[in-house]
Design a protein around this motif. Structure first.
Motif, PDB file in Angstrom:
ATOM      1  N   SER A  40       0.830  -1.199   0.000  1.00  0.00           N
ATOM      2  CA  SER A  40       0.000   0.000   0.000  1.00  0.00           C
ATOM      3  C   SER A  40       0.870   1.257   0.000  1.00  0.00           C
ATOM      4  N   LEU A  69       2.627   1.580  -3.343  1.00  0.00           N
ATOM      5  CA  LEU A  69       1.739   2.032  -4.412  1.00  0.00           C
ATOM      6  C   LEU A  69       1.431   3.523  -4.261  1.00  0.00           C
ATOM      7  N   PHE A 113       2.283   6.071  -7.367  1.00  0.00           N
ATOM      8  CA  PHE A 113       1.324   6.986  -7.983  1.00  0.00           C
ATOM      9  C   PHE A 113       1.579   8.433  -7.569  1.00  0.00           C
ATOM     10  N   SER A 117      -4.952   3.239  -2.412  1.00  0.00           N
ATOM     11  CA  SER A 117      -3.539   3.638  -2.374  1.00  0.00           C
ATOM     12  C   SER A 117      -3.139   4.350  -3.658  1.00  0.00           C
ATOM     13  N   ALA A 118      -3.620   3.828  -4.793  1.00  0.00           N
ATOM     14  CA  ALA A 118      -3.314   4.473  -6.071  1.00  0.00           C
ATOM     15  C   ALA A 118      -3.949   5.859  -6.148  1.00  0.00           C
TER      16      ALA A 118
END
Length: 415
Positions: A265, A268, A272, A321-322
């Motif tokens: 998490s 990521l 991002f 998360s993204a």
């Protein structure tokens, strides 16, 4: 009446030297942001080994964020006066020492000294704020948001890279040795700092107000409504980032999800965040920075609400998360650019440091309240709800900010 120099004159710095500064500065951002962004991975193993409550660990990270914030304006002022390189060298050594001492800490007091005070002060002197200010003194105004986005994205890359590295270190060597290894890596910061040497009066890009002192600049800043609103709004960014960074792995563990999901998490988010920071630099160069900031915070409110009110699965965790990663440090390029637009680059490290101080006060409360309310209720729900409300507040605060020099006259409705 003060004499004003052109804010966006051509740079006299050779392109080779400029890119050396940018590359080394980005590497420093990557290194300094990496370890502190994954300290949440150490919460469960460290507290279980030492028999401490989560509030003890959370308080250490809260102190870290507060010391980072308190030290930032001081580090910025020293960098403006004596040069960024000296400050970065000091920060790298203190940061490394704090991580190594954290591995040994036998009591909460030692944890608060190492992970809290030392790592916090190390970050204040070696963080991306000092790096971005060094960039601002060398880059023309029209290119600053993009370069600020690049420096911010480098910090995000640190989070992305260090999340699996930290998890691997813990799995293969134990959490104590993992902290020592992270500390050793921080010793690269003093070596890279050499490329960023130079004071604010040696930059290729002149400041707006010739002869202005640091004290005068600070007074002007606090008399300027838009700057004050920027300071107030950045509090919310710190609250969100610190709470999620410190408590996300434990939150997912409480939900019964795979412990490795916490590391992925954070990774990521960092991945991002690279995209978000770079995109923010481009968008900030073309569109209204205050409105863009307001939209970022509104989007955060939506993503957090969807995450909290949707049943947690590995897929929803990764999607959140993204999404939150795109919005993570995307606030930094427009915020930094607004400070430079309002007051010029000469005292940017100091003035951005003051903005960042309130960011870290928010971070202190985000980390500490996460641990405190969890111990009191056995749940993180209240903190998530507070994060949603604060995001809406931040959107309201940023909307009326003026994107103009602080001494520019305000146009009347008749004009």
């Amino acid at each position: 009446m003060a004499n004003h120099s052109q804010p966006s004159g051509s740079s006299s710095v050779p392109m080779t030297a400029l890119w050396l500064v940018i590359v080394c500065g980005c590497l420093i951002s990557l290194l300094s942001f990496g370890p502190r962004s994954i300290l949440g991975l150490f919460l469960v193993p460290m507290t279980e080994t030492q028999g401490w409550s989560r509030e003890v660990f959370a308080l250490a990270l809260a102190i870290q964020n507060l010391m980072w914030g308190l030290g930032q304006p001081v580090a910025g002022a020293i960098a403006d006066r004596y040069g960024s390189a000296r400050v970065l060298v000091f920060g790298g050594f203190v940061y490394a020492g704090g991580l190594v001492l954290m591995a040994w800490a036998p009591s909460p007091g030692w944890l608060h000294l190492s992970a809290g005070i030392m790592v916090g002060l190390g970050m204040a002197a070696a963080s991306y704020s000092i790096v971005l200010a060094a960039f601002g003194r060398r880059v023309p105004e029209e290119k600053r948001p993009l370069i600020f986005g690049l420096g911010t994205a480098a910090g995000s890359m640190g989070q992305f890279l260090f999340a699996p590295i930290g998890r691997a270190f813990i799995s293969n060597y134990g959490w104590e040795q993992a902290l020592v290894l992270l500390g050793v890596l921080m010793l690269a910061i003093p070596l890279l700092a050499f490329a960023l040497r130079g004071r604010s009066d040696q930059g290729a890009v002149a400041d707006y107000i010739e002869g202005q002192t640091l004290t005068q600049a600070v007074r002007q800043a606090f008399a300027h409504r838009s700057y004050v609103l920027l300071v107030v709004g950045f509090f919310v960014c710190g609250f969100h980032l610190a709470f999620i960074t410190a408590h996300m792995p434990a939150y997912l563990d409480d939900l019964g999800l795979d412990p490795r999901l916490g590391a992925w998490s954070l990774a990521l988010i960092g991945l991002f965040n690279i995209v978000g920071a770079l995109a923010a630099g481009v968008i900030s160069s073309r569109y209204s920075k205050p409105i863009f900031l307001a939209l970022i915070y509104l989007a955060r409110a939506v993503f957090i609400a969807l995450f909290v009110f949707t049943p947690a699965t590995p897929l929803t965790v990764l999607l959140f998360s993204a999404g939150i990663g795109l919005l993570w440090l995307s606030t930094v390029p427009p915020t930094s650019a607004l400070v430079a637009i309002m007051f010029g680059p000469k005292y940017m490290a100091t003035l951005m440091g003051i903005v960042f101080l309130n960011h870290q006060i928010g971070a202190f409360l985000g980390v500490w309240l996460g641990g405190r309310l969890y111990d009191a209720s056995g749940s993180y729900d209240v903190v998530w709800y507070l994060g949603i409300a604060l995001a809406i507040f931040a959107a309201i605060v940023h909307w009326p900010i003026r994107e103009a020099r602080a001494d520019a006259p305000i146009a009347s409705p008749a004009e």
